[in-house]
Structures are given as C-alpha cells and as structure tokens.
Write an enzyme that holds these catalytic residues in place. Structure first.
Site, PDB file in Angstrom:
ATOM      1  N   GLU A 121       0.829  -1.217   0.000  1.00 19.87           N
ATOM      2  CA  GLU A 121       0.000   0.000   0.000  1.00 19.87           C
ATOM      3  C   GLU A 121       0.861   1.265   0.000  1.00 19.87           C
ATOM      4  O   GLU A 121       0.641   2.178   0.796  1.00 19.87           O
ATOM      5  CB  GLU A 121      -0.950  -0.004   1.205  1.00 19.87           C
ATOM      6  CG  GLU A 121      -1.857  -1.221   1.259  1.00 19.87           C
ATOM      7  CD  GLU A 121      -2.927  -1.118   2.352  1.00 19.87           C
ATOM      8  OE1 GLU A 121      -2.681  -0.442   3.373  1.00 19.87           O
ATOM      9  OE2 GLU A 121      -4.017  -1.709   2.183  1.00 19.87           O
ATOM     10  N   GLU A 266      -6.247  -8.201   0.337  1.00 20.36           N
ATOM     11  CA  GLU A 266      -6.673  -8.227   1.742  1.00 20.36           C
ATOM     12  C   GLU A 266      -8.160  -7.933   1.803  1.00 20.36           C
ATOM     13  O   GLU A 266      -8.637  -7.005   1.169  1.00 20.36           O
ATOM     14  CB  GLU A 266      -5.954  -7.150   2.582  1.00 20.36           C
ATOM     15  CG  GLU A 266      -4.455  -7.290   2.666  1.00 20.36           C
ATOM     16  CD  GLU A 266      -3.817  -6.195   3.530  1.00 20.36           C
ATOM     17  OE1 GLU A 266      -4.542  -5.494   4.275  1.00 20.36           O
ATOM     18  OE2 GLU A 266      -2.588  -6.040   3.451  1.00 20.36           O
TER      19      GLU A 266
END
Ligand code: NAG
Ligand code: NAG
Ligand code: NAG
Ligand code: NAG
Ligand code: NAG
Length: 481
Positions: A121, A266
């Site tokens: 990320e 995720e």
C-alpha cells in the site's frame, strides 16, 4: 471395474476436483508482527490442516519462507516499503534481492513462489507521497530481475494497493477513476502489469468504510442483503465490497486494460479494538463473504470468480495502531492459533470450527494483578499503567473493546498482566512500585481474557547457538576436571 465402482470413483474424482477448485481462490495473509509469534512450522501445519492453499507474506524472511517448502502452498513474497528506494535506484540490488529471496527457494521440492509484492500500500495518503517516486521503478527492476533469473513466466511482480488509489463520484462505480495525485502513475503501472501478465492486487475493507464514516449504512458492509441497494447504470449493488471492486474495474477499463486480472490482496474484519470490531460482526462478515466466494460468482462487472486473500491469519500484538486500535485484532485466529468462530474456509457451504494450531507452548499459568493489600497506594497506578501500556498491547481496554467493562482495579490489572506476559513473565516485570503481585488464579473476567503468552519460539539459529554453548561448557568442565 464394476459399474458401481466406476460411479463411485467418478464421484470421488468430482469431489476431489471441486474441493481443490474451491480452495484455489482463497488465501490468507500471514503477518508476523507479534511479540511471541507461533513457530512457522506450526503455522504451516495449521494452514494445511485448514485446506489453505495460498499465502501472502509481508516480507521474505527466510525463517518463515523455508517452512513453506514442499507444501505446494502458493506463496506471495513481499518487499517492505522501506526497501523500495534501494531497489529502485540500482538494478543490481533487485538482482541480489531475487537471488537471495527467490532463487534460493526454487529447487525441486522448494517453495511455490507465484508473486512478489513490491511494497505494501505504498500510495496511502498517510505516507505523504514518500514512496511515489520509487515504487514503479522498483516494480520494473524486480520484474526484470525475475525474468533474467528465468522465472518470468512463473513468478510475477506486482504492488498491493489500498482501494484508496481510486475513487468515484456519488458512490457510482461507473464514475471510477484513479486518485488525482497519482492518476498518470497508476495508468503507467496498470499498463506495465498488463504487458507482463501480472495481476492488480487491491485491498478492500468494508470495515473501514464503516469505521471512517459514521453515516455509512451498516448493512451495506455485509453480504446478507440487508439495507437499501444502490443502482448504477442499471446494475444493482447490495454491498460495498462489490461496488468498490467494480469501481476498480471501471478505472481499469478507462485506462485501456479492461481485462487486467484482479486479486483481492486483503479483505477481512477485526474482532476487537472498536465498537464494530467484534467477534459477532466479524463472523457475520465472513459468513456472507465466504458463502459468496463458494458460489464462484464475481461482481456485476466481473462475473468470473473472485480470488481473495483474507486478512489476516493470526492477531499481531505489535502492529502500529496508527490506523486504529482494531489493527492488532484482524486474525481469524487468536494470538495462540485458536480459532475465533466457525468459518467455511473450504467452500463446502458448511461452517465449521477451523483447526487450531497444534503443539503451541504457553508460559506457566500465572498472571500479574493489582495486590489488593496495597490498595491505599492505588493513586500511583496511573503512571504505571501508562508505562505498561506503552510497552504492551492494551487495546482491548479501549472504548467498545472486549475489556472496556472492567472496573478501575480490573483495568490496572489488565495492564500489569499484559506487560508481565510481554516480558516473558519476568518476576521483576510484576512490581509496579509494589502495587502488583503474581497469582495463579486466572484473572480473566467479564468476557475479557487476560492472556498467558507463548513460550518464545526460538529460531533454529538460536537453538544451534545454545547447543554449541552447552558443548563448550561440557568441554570446559572436562578440561577443568
Ligand atoms: C531479502 O529479504 C530480506 C527480508 O525481506 C531483506 O532483509 C534482505 O535485504 C533481502 N536480500 C537482499 C539481497 O536484498
Ligand atoms: C508531507 O510532505 C510535505 C512536502 O514534501 C511536507 O512539507 C510535510 O511536512 C510532510 N508531512 C508529513 C506529515 O510528513
Ligand atoms: C504505600 O506507599 C508508601 C510510600 O511509598 C509506603 O511507605 C507504604 O508501605 C505503601 N503501603 C503499602 C500497603 O504497601
Ligand atoms: C480503563 O482503561 C482505559 C484505557 O486506558 C480507559 O479508557 C478507561 O477509562 C479505563 N476505565 C476505568 C474504569 O478506569
Ligand atoms: C482463563 O479464563 C478465561 C475465561 O474463562 C478462559 O477463556 C481462559 O482460557 C483461561 N485461561 C487459562 C490459561 O486457563
């Protein structure tokens, strides 16, 4: 072969092949930010016992990775964000990374490495743009290094991104496009991924939609059809996950790569640390989500089945709580590898309790609590609690969390105990200016578990050292005699 046997055998082949197919689209994220991690061998056995065929890691620590050898578990290795700049600067560093962290595991019966996650990320707005210049060059260098090492077809480099890299207008997926500050970078990245046949990896969190927006319609975070659907270009959305995923599909379309493979890197729900982080709500989320995965239906814009890595495998008590107190409670297993609720991990349509970690060793059953004989000095507690909670995980004490209903003494005891456990039950860690004492009576109360920590799981390296030092002492003793 008799007719009956043929039929039975045919049935068993169907059964075997469907259960394999079911597990193929489901993986888990295995993070290791724990003070007392479970031994990787035990974790890998737990993955196998639960039929989990894919795992995504957050680094490439070979102590973890080597235990995946010979298991056939498909593995996504990872490069932490702080290594991106070195890998971006110099292709030789990327080559060295692949040699040490990939090639080493690629022997007959080795690790089934399928992806390398370059950063994690990296474009979160909270990183303030720090990784924007280095992520794409690092991605290209790692992909090239994989190709030069002969793994270009088997192993793909990608970048797991938070769903905040794209947005939409008025919650309409069809208006989906990349976030303004990284728009041209994102187009370059997705074109590169497409050219290399690498997937786009995105993390999607209905929990965070709820956490970050108090007006968010709660039922829309789940998959059980409650709440008012939204309609976009004639397509009806019953949950935020689908709407979010399709926003990405639209953004990819607009970037000229409509068929780029998507993996959900995720998705999950925490069980503590927030008013909505509870076992019941997590169970509700997973029940709907896993049922949906087992139907093999994708989203309205991408009807093909989803591929998903759950977040996460085991609670991690030393993760940063910058995003919120829930951050240490994402596991589908508790810190000690005990399951939290029944789940359908194998896509059979039936929930059952996941198999717990086998062979986990705990420290002795002793807790550190407030010594009630010292109650007159309890005003000293505040600074001691601050100290304990600065070093250990007190997030269950917070508002809406599992230990928030304790009274003041219970609260202080929780902090004392968690610090004592964190310090491997060192007697000196249960003093707190004389306010504390060690007890063998289970101090858990009112739905709040006072945990006993695990015995430190020493690495093979450490065991080797201690074996060597024992040999040395023996030799010394013999010499002295
Ligand atoms: C291999 O990965 C580990 C863990 O992620 C890292 O510390 C190490 O620097 C890497 N090796 C090379 C040569 O880059
Ligand atoms: C973010 O970056 C800007 C410009 O580079 C800088 O002025 C600012 O202090 C940074 N903020 C944080 C929180 O790092
Ligand atoms: C309370 O603290 C004072 C000052 O440190 C100490 O003299 C006293 O013994 C303590 N009381 C108990 C019950 O331990
Ligand atoms: C217990 O501790 C938490 C976290 O430090 C705090 O928010 C709460 O108010 C405390 N409760 C009591 C009864 O002292
Ligand atoms: C302590 O009690 C709690 C609540 O009854 C229980 O869940 C936990 O397993 C117990 N701990 C130990 C070490 O027996």
């Amino acid at each position: 072969m008799a007719q009956a046997e043929v039929v039975i055998c045919f049935l068993c082949m169907v059964l075997v092949s469907t259960s394999l197919v079911e597990a193929e689209n489901l993986g888990v994220n295995w993070g290791t930010m724990s003070s007392h991690p479970i031994h990787p061998r035990i974790v890998v056995d737990m993955l196998k016992a639960n039929g989990i065929k894919k795992v995504k890691l957050f680094d490439s620590d070979s102590w973890t990775v080597k235990h995946l050898a010979g298991t056939g578990i498909e593995t996504m290795l990872a490069i932490p964000n702080d290594q991106l700049s070195t890998l971006a600067d110099d292709y030789d560093n990327a080559k060295a990374w692949v040699k040490e962290n990939v090639t080493k595991h690629m022997y007959q019966g080795g690790v089934d490495v399928k992806y390398v996650a370059v950063g994690n990320e990296p474009f979160l707005t909270s990183y303030n743009g720090s990784f924007i210049p280095t992520t794409f060059p690092a991605l290209k260098n790692i992909q090239k290094a994989l190709e030069d090492a002969g793994y270009g077809d088997k192993i793909k480099a990608t970048v797991p991104l938070n769903a905040d890299v794209y947005d939409s207008q008025a919650n309409k997926p069809s208006t989906g496009d990349w976030r303004k500050d990284i728009r041209s970078l994102m187009i370059d990245i997705v074109k590169h991924l497409n050219a290399k046949k690498a997937p786009f990896v995105v993390n999607i969190y209905p929990f965070l939609s709820l956490y970050l927006n108090k007006d968010f319609p709660m039922d829309f975070a789940f998959f059980d059809g409650g709440g008012k659907p939204t309609v976009d270009k004639g397509v009806t959305y019953n949950n935020v996950f689908d709407a979010n995923y399709d926003t990405l599909v639209w953004a990819l379309k607009k970037s000229g790569v409509p068929d780029l493979k998507i993996i959900v890197g995720e998705a999950g729900w925490p069980t503590d640390g927030d008013i909505h982080g509870t076992i019941d709500l997590a169970h509700r989320f997973y029940r709907g989500f896993l049922k949906r995965l087992s139907t093999k239906k994708g989203t309205p814009m991408r009807p093909a089945r989803l591929e998903v890595y759950l977040f996460g495998l085991i609670d991690e008590n030393i993760k940063s709580v910058a995003p919120g107190n829930f951050e240490r409670h994402w596991g589908i297993f508790h810190y000690d590898g005990k399951p939290k609720f029944p789940m359908d991990l194998e896509g059979t349509g039936q929930e059952k309790w996941p198999v717990a970690a086998q062979g986990v060793q705990y420290m002795p059953n002793q807790w550190c609590v407030v010594d009630l004989d010292k109650k007159e000095n309890i005003t000293l507690a505040a600074s001691n609690v601050d100290y304990a909670c600065g070093a250990a995980d007190c997030t269950p004490l917070g508002y809406g969390s599992s230990c928030n209903k304790l009274d003041q003494i219970g609260n202080i005891s929780y902090a004392f105990n968690i610090y004592f456990q964190m310090q491997d039950q060192d007697v000196q860690a249960c003093d707190f200016q004389g306010l504390a004492k060690i007890t063998t009576v289970n101090a858990s109360q009112k739905g709040c578990n006072f945990p006993i920590e695990l015995l430190p799981s020493a690495g093979e390296g450490l065991k080797l050292v201690s074996a060597t030092s024992i040999m040395f002492l023996l030799l010394l003793a013999m010499v002295l005699m």
